[in-house]
Design a protein around this motif. Structure first.
Motif, PDB file in Angstrom:
ATOM      1  N   ARG A  72       1.031  -1.212   0.063  1.00 14.99           N
ATOM      2  CA  ARG A  72      -0.600   0.326   0.222  1.00 14.99           C
ATOM      3  C   ARG A  72       0.731   1.202  -0.217  1.00 14.99           C
ATOM      4  NH1 ARG A  72      -5.518  -0.798   1.152  1.00 14.99           N
ATOM      5  NH2 ARG A  72      -5.822  -2.899   1.446  1.00 14.99           N
ATOM      6  N   MET A  73       2.238   1.231   0.134  1.00 16.96           N
ATOM      7  CA  MET A  73       3.070   2.339   0.074  1.00 16.96           C
ATOM      8  C   MET A  73       3.024   2.428  -2.027  1.00 16.96           C
ATOM      9  SD  MET A  73       5.456   2.096   3.558  1.00 16.96           S
ATOM     10  CE  MET A  73       5.793   0.346   2.512  1.00 16.96           C
ATOM     11  N   SER A  74       3.689   3.431  -1.961  1.00 13.93           N
ATOM     12  CA  SER A  74       4.389   3.269  -3.423  1.00 13.93           C
ATOM     13  C   SER A  74       5.460   2.862  -3.356  1.00 13.93           C
ATOM     14  CB  SER A  74       4.951   5.619  -3.702  1.00 13.93           C
ATOM     15  OG  SER A  74       5.903   5.597  -3.739  1.00 13.93           O
ATOM     16  N   PRO A  75       5.438   2.215  -4.740  1.00 13.47           N
ATOM     17  CA  PRO A  75       6.379   1.162  -4.566  1.00 13.47           C
ATOM     18  C   PRO A  75       8.081   1.981  -4.323  1.00 13.47           C
ATOM     19  CG  PRO A  75       5.896   1.443  -6.697  1.00 13.47           C
ATOM     20  CD  PRO A  75       5.413   2.158  -6.260  1.00 13.47           C
ATOM     21  N   PHE A  76       8.076   2.903  -4.787  1.00 14.98           N
ATOM     22  CA  PHE A  76       9.472   4.181  -4.028  1.00 14.98           C
ATOM     23  C   PHE A  76       9.714   4.195  -3.057  1.00 14.98           C
ATOM     24  CE2 PHE A  76      11.928   7.328  -2.779  1.00 14.98           C
ATOM     25  CZ  PHE A  76      13.006   7.520  -3.787  1.00 14.98           C
ATOM     26  N   GLN A  77       8.790   4.533  -2.086  1.00 12.21           N
ATOM     27  CA  GLN A  77       9.055   4.341  -0.236  1.00 12.21           C
ATOM     28  C   GLN A  77       9.575   3.092  -0.189  1.00 12.21           C
ATOM     29  OE1 GLN A  77       4.652   6.073  -0.211  1.00 12.21           O
ATOM     30  NE2 GLN A  77       6.122   7.593   0.827  1.00 12.21           N
ATOM     31  N   ALA A  78       8.311   1.583  -0.258  1.00 10.36           N
ATOM     32  CA  ALA A  78       8.216   0.130  -0.156  1.00 10.36           C
ATOM     33  C   ALA A  78       9.993  -0.271  -0.557  1.00 10.36           C
ATOM     34  CB  ALA A  78       7.517  -0.519  -0.396  1.00 10.36           C
ATOM     35  N   ALA A  79      10.508   0.990  -1.135  1.00 10.01           N
ATOM     36  CA  ALA A  79      11.500   0.173  -1.677  1.00 10.01           C
ATOM     37  C   ALA A  79      12.884   0.548  -1.043  1.00 10.01           C
ATOM     38  CB  ALA A  79      12.225   0.321  -3.509  1.00 10.01           C
ATOM     39  N   GLN A  80      12.518   2.155  -0.395  1.00  9.44           N
ATOM     40  CA  GLN A  80      13.636   2.747   0.008  1.00  9.44           C
ATOM     41  C   GLN A  80      13.836   1.982   1.937  1.00  9.44           C
ATOM     42  OE1 GLN A  80      11.435   6.716   0.676  1.00  9.44           O
ATOM     43  NE2 GLN A  80      13.717   7.815   0.042  1.00  9.44           N
ATOM     44  N   MET A  81      12.874   1.519   2.305  1.00  6.82           N
ATOM     45  CA  MET A  81      12.760   0.284   3.722  1.00  6.82           C
ATOM     46  C   MET A  81      13.421  -1.097   3.343  1.00  6.82           C
ATOM     47  SD  MET A  81      10.121   1.770   5.803  1.00  6.82           S
ATOM     48  CE  MET A  81       8.608   0.969   4.857  1.00  6.82           C
ATOM     49  N   SER A 106       9.743  15.444  -5.371  1.00  4.71           N
ATOM     50  CA  SER A 106       8.452  15.114  -6.238  1.00  4.71           C
ATOM     51  C   SER A 106       8.637  13.638  -7.359  1.00  4.71           C
ATOM     52  CB  SER A 106       8.166  15.587  -7.588  1.00  4.71           C
ATOM     53  OG  SER A 106       9.720  16.124  -8.382  1.00  4.71           O
ATOM     54  N   THR A 107      10.273  13.016  -6.941  1.00  7.22           N
ATOM     55  CA  THR A 107      10.505  11.827  -7.542  1.00  7.22           C
ATOM     56  C   THR A 107      10.301  11.027  -6.499  1.00  7.22           C
ATOM     57  OG1 THR A 107      12.373  10.338  -8.617  1.00  7.22           O
ATOM     58  CG2 THR A 107      12.762  11.511  -5.897  1.00  7.22           C
ATOM     59  N   LYS A 108       9.422  10.819  -5.174  1.00 12.21           N
ATOM     60  CA  LYS A 108       8.819   9.997  -4.839  1.00 12.21           C
ATOM     61  C   LYS A 108       7.129   9.709  -4.748  1.00 12.21           C
ATOM     62  CE  LYS A 108       9.848   9.666   0.187  1.00 12.21           C
ATOM     63  NZ  LYS A 108      10.299   9.572   0.974  1.00 12.21           N
ATOM     64  N   PHE A 109       6.900  10.643  -5.785  1.00 11.16           N
ATOM     65  CA  PHE A 109       5.459  10.442  -6.101  1.00 11.16           C
ATOM     66  C   PHE A 109       5.225  10.969  -7.586  1.00 11.16           C
ATOM     67  CE2 PHE A 109       5.471  11.628  -1.771  1.00 11.16           C
ATOM     68  CZ  PHE A 109       5.319  10.849  -1.129  1.00 11.16           C
ATOM     69  N   SER A 110       5.759   9.939  -8.036  1.00  8.74           N
ATOM     70  CA  SER A 110       5.756  10.036  -9.609  1.00  8.74           C
ATOM     71  C   SER A 110       4.367  10.159 -10.544  1.00  8.74           C
ATOM     72  CB  SER A 110       6.767   9.370 -10.421  1.00  8.74           C
ATOM     73  OG  SER A 110       6.212   7.659  -9.890  1.00  8.74           O
ATOM     74  N   LYS A 111       4.080   9.132 -10.369  1.00  9.85           N
ATOM     75  CA  LYS A 111       2.326   9.131 -10.761  1.00  9.85           C
ATOM     76  C   LYS A 111       1.824  10.650 -11.021  1.00  9.85           C
ATOM     77  CE  LYS A 111      -2.319   5.735  -9.916  1.00  9.85           C
ATOM     78  NZ  LYS A 111      -2.845   6.402  -9.008  1.00  9.85           N
ATOM     79  N   THR A 112       1.735  11.035  -9.241  1.00 11.50           N
ATOM     80  CA  THR A 112       0.583  12.341  -9.450  1.00 11.50           C
ATOM     81  C   THR A 112       1.151  13.243 -10.238  1.00 11.50           C
ATOM     82  OG1 THR A 112      -0.169  12.050  -7.502  1.00 11.50           O
ATOM     83  CG2 THR A 112      -0.137  13.861  -8.104  1.00 11.50           C
TER      84      THR A 112
END
Ligand SMILES: *Cc1c(COP(=O)(O)O)cnc(C)c1O
Length: 468
Positions: free
Chosen positions: A169-178, A415-421
Motif C-alpha cells: 500500500r505504499m508507493s513502490p519507491f517508498q517500499a523500496a526505500q525501506m 517529486s520523484t517519490k510521487f511520480s504517478k501524480t
C-alpha cells in the motif's frame, strides 16, 4: 531547561530524560516550562551563521543537559553536505519576487522528516552509549516516517528498528526505500492490512508495559520533543535568507512542522503568518476556521495523493492548545478528557479560540485537483517541479499571500517519490536524484505478517534476544 507535561501531571525533567519518551506518564506531551527568548543582539549575531552554527546556537538552549562539546560534535556530524546534498542543508529557492521554496527534502529519504530524524539518530546513539543501554524502536509507517527513521538509525550501535508497514500500500519507491536496506539492525514487517492495522499493533505493544520494559521498547514518533526542536532551526535560516519578517506555508498533518514555527516565533523570530495547509483530511483547517476540532473515524480518513498528511487527528496539536489555555495543565487536561470522551472539542466563542488570531495562524485545504493545478502552474511559471505535499502548501499559501511580505513555502518531499501524480499533472517523469536510479530493482528484505499483536511480539522477542 526543564520539560513539563501539557496535562500538568509529570515531574519536570531535563532534555535527555524526555528524548526517547513518547507520551508523558500522565498522557500529555512534554514541552519546555518556558520558551527561551532571544535578545536582539543574539538574533543579530545569528544572521550570518551557517546552518550548523545556527543549529548549535538554538539546540544548546533546548538540550542544555548535553555537554556543549558533545552537542556540537553531534550537530556537525549530522548536518553535512554529504547527507543533505549541500552546506546550506535547507536551501531557499526564489520562485518569484517575494515567493520562495524552502528545500527541506534533501536528506537521505528525500522527505523533510530527515532533518529532525538524522539528528535524533545521532543523539540516540550517543545517549545510549553513555548510559550503557540498548533500545528497540518499534513504529508504524504509511510511507515517509518509516524510511526517514530507518535511514536515521541504520547501522547505529545499540539500536534496532522494527517498522510495520501496510503490505502493498505504499508507493513502490517508498517500499523500496525501506525494504532495500540490508543493515542487520533494521527489521521491516510488512503487515497484511492497512496503515491503521499497523498502528493498532504498535499501540497494543506500547500499552503492554511489561513487554516494553523487558524488551527495552521505545518510539521515535511524531510527538517527540527533539524532533520539534530540530525543526525550529530552519525557520531561522529561512527568515535570515529572505531578509527578515516572512510568512510560512506549511503542508501539515501531525502539526509538528508548523508547530516548530510557533516555537521559533515565541523565541523572538519575526514570523508574520503561519499558514497551515491540509489536504482533504482537513481536521486542522476546520479548527482554524471554526474553533471546532473533530477527530475523524478511521473510515472517514481519505487516502489522498498527499498521503503523508492523511491523518485522523493531529498529534502535536495538544502542544499548541496548551499555549491557547495559557499554559494551564489542569485546564488542558479537563479539555482533553472531554475530547477523548466525545471525539470533538468546541472552542468557538471562547477566549481560547480568540487567542488563535493573536498567534497569527491561518489555514486552508486543498484537493487532488488543486494539487495537479498547482504542480502544473509552478512547473509552467517557475520551472520548478514540486511534490503533491508541497503543492498543498503552495496552493493555500498563495491564498494568504500579502503584498510586501515574503512567502516561504515548505518543500516537504521530492517529486520523484510521487511520480504517478507528477505524470498526471504535467505528463512527464520526475528526474531521480543521483543514487536513487535503480532503487526499486535492489534486493529487498522484509517479513510478511498478519496484523496480529502476538505474532509481531513473538518476532520482536526472538530478534531482540538473539542480539543480546
Ligand atoms: C510528515 C509529512 C508532512 C506533515 O508534517 P507534520 O509535521 O506531520 O505536520 C508533510 N509532508 C510530508 C512529505 C511529510 O512526510
Amino acid at each position: 531547561m526543564l520539560y513539563v507535561s501539557t496535562r500538568g501531571g509529570a515531574k519536570p525533567q531535563p532534555f535527555t530524560a524526555v528524548l526517547f519518551e513518547g507520551l508523558a506518564p500522565d498522557g500529555g506531551l512534554f514541552l519546555p516550562e518556558e520558551f527561551p527568548r532571544l535578545s536582539p543582539a543574539e538574533l543579530a549575531a545569528m544572521r550570518s551563521m551557517s546552518y550548523r552554527e545556527l543549529a548549535f546556537a538554538i539546540l544548546a538552549k533546548f538540550a542544555d543537559d548535553i555537554p556543549a562539546g558533545d552537542l556540537k560534535r553531534l550537530i556537525d556530524k549530522t548536518y553535512t553536505k554529504e547527507i543533505f546534498g549541500g552546506d546550506d542543508i535547507t536551501p531557499v529557492k526564489k520562485l518569484d519576487s517575494g515567493l520562495f521554496l524552502l528545500g527541506l527534502s534533501n536528506g537521505p529519504s528525500l522527505a523533510f522528516k530527515d532533518i529532525a530524524l538524522q539528528l535524533i539518530g545521532n543523539l540516540l546513539e550517543h545517549v545510549l552509549e553513555k548510559h550503557g543501554k540498548r533500545l528497540n524502536v518499534v513504529g508504524a509507517t504509511s510511507g515517509d516516517t518509516g524510511p526517514s527513521a530507518e535511514y536515521a538509525l541504520r547501522g547505529k550501535k545499540n539500536v534496532q528498528v522494527f517498522m510495520l508497514s501496510p503490505e502493498g500500500r505504499m508507493s513502490p519507491f517508498q517500499a523500496a526505500q525501506m525494504y532495500s536496506l540490508q543493515d542487520a539492525n533494521i527489521f521491516n514487517i510488512a503487515v497484511r492490512g492497512v496503515f491503521d492495522d499497523c498502528q493498532d499493533v504498535v499501540k497494543a505493544i506500547s500499552g503492554d508495559f511489561a513487554f516494553k520494559a523487558r524488551h527495552r521498547i521505545g518510539a521515535v514518533n511524531s510527538i517527540n520533543w527533539a524532533r520539534v526542536a530540530a525543526q525550529v532551526v530552519y525557520y531561522f535560516k529561512a527568515c535570515f535568507a529572505v531578509g527578515g519578517e516572512a510568512s510560512f506555508a506549511v503542508p501539515s498533518g501531525n502539526f509538528g512542522n508548523v508547530y516548530a514555527g510557533h516555537v521559533a516565533r515565541s523565541m523572538g523570530l519575526p514570523i508574520r503568518k503561519l499558514i497551515v495547509a491540509t489536504n482533504e483530511n482537513d481536521v486542522l483547517d476546520e479548527f482554524f476556521r471554526t474553533g471546532r476540532y473533530r477527530v475523524r473515524k478511521a473510515a472517514e480518513v481519505k487516502a489522498t495523493s498527499s498521503p503523508s498528511m492523511d491523518i485522523s487527528k493531529s498529534s502535536n496539536f495538544e502542544r499548541y492548545a496548551y499555549d491557547l489555555v495559557g499554559g494551564d495543565g489542569a485546564k488542558l487536561r479537563a479539555i482533553w478528557e472531554g475530547l477523548d470522551r466525545e471525539g470533538t472539542l468546541d472552542l468557538s466563542g471562547t477566549g481560547y479560540f480568540r487567542r488563535v488570531a493573536a498567534t497569527r495562524f491561518v489555514s486552508g485545504s486543498s484537493t487532488h485537483a488543486d494539487r495537479l493545478a498547482t504542480i502544473r502552474r509552478v512547473w509552467k511559471d517557475y520551472g520548478a517541479m514540486i511534490d503533491p505535499h508541497t503543492a498543498d502548501g503552495v496552493k493555500v499559501g498563495l491564498e494568504h499571500r500579502e503584498e510586501g511580505v515574503p512567502l516561504v513555502c515548505m518543500e516537504t518531499a521530492q517529486s520523484t517519490k510521487f511520480s504517478k501524480t507528477i505524470r498526471e499533472a504535467i505528463g512527464r517523469e520526475p528526474s531521480r536524484p543521483a543514487g536513487f536510479e535503480n532503487l526499486e530493482k535492489l534486493p529487498q528484505r522484509f517479513e510478511v505478517m498478519d496484523a496480529d499483536v502476538g505474532q509481531v511480539k513473538h518476532y520482536i522477542a526472538t530478534a531482540t534476544s538473539r542480539s543480546v
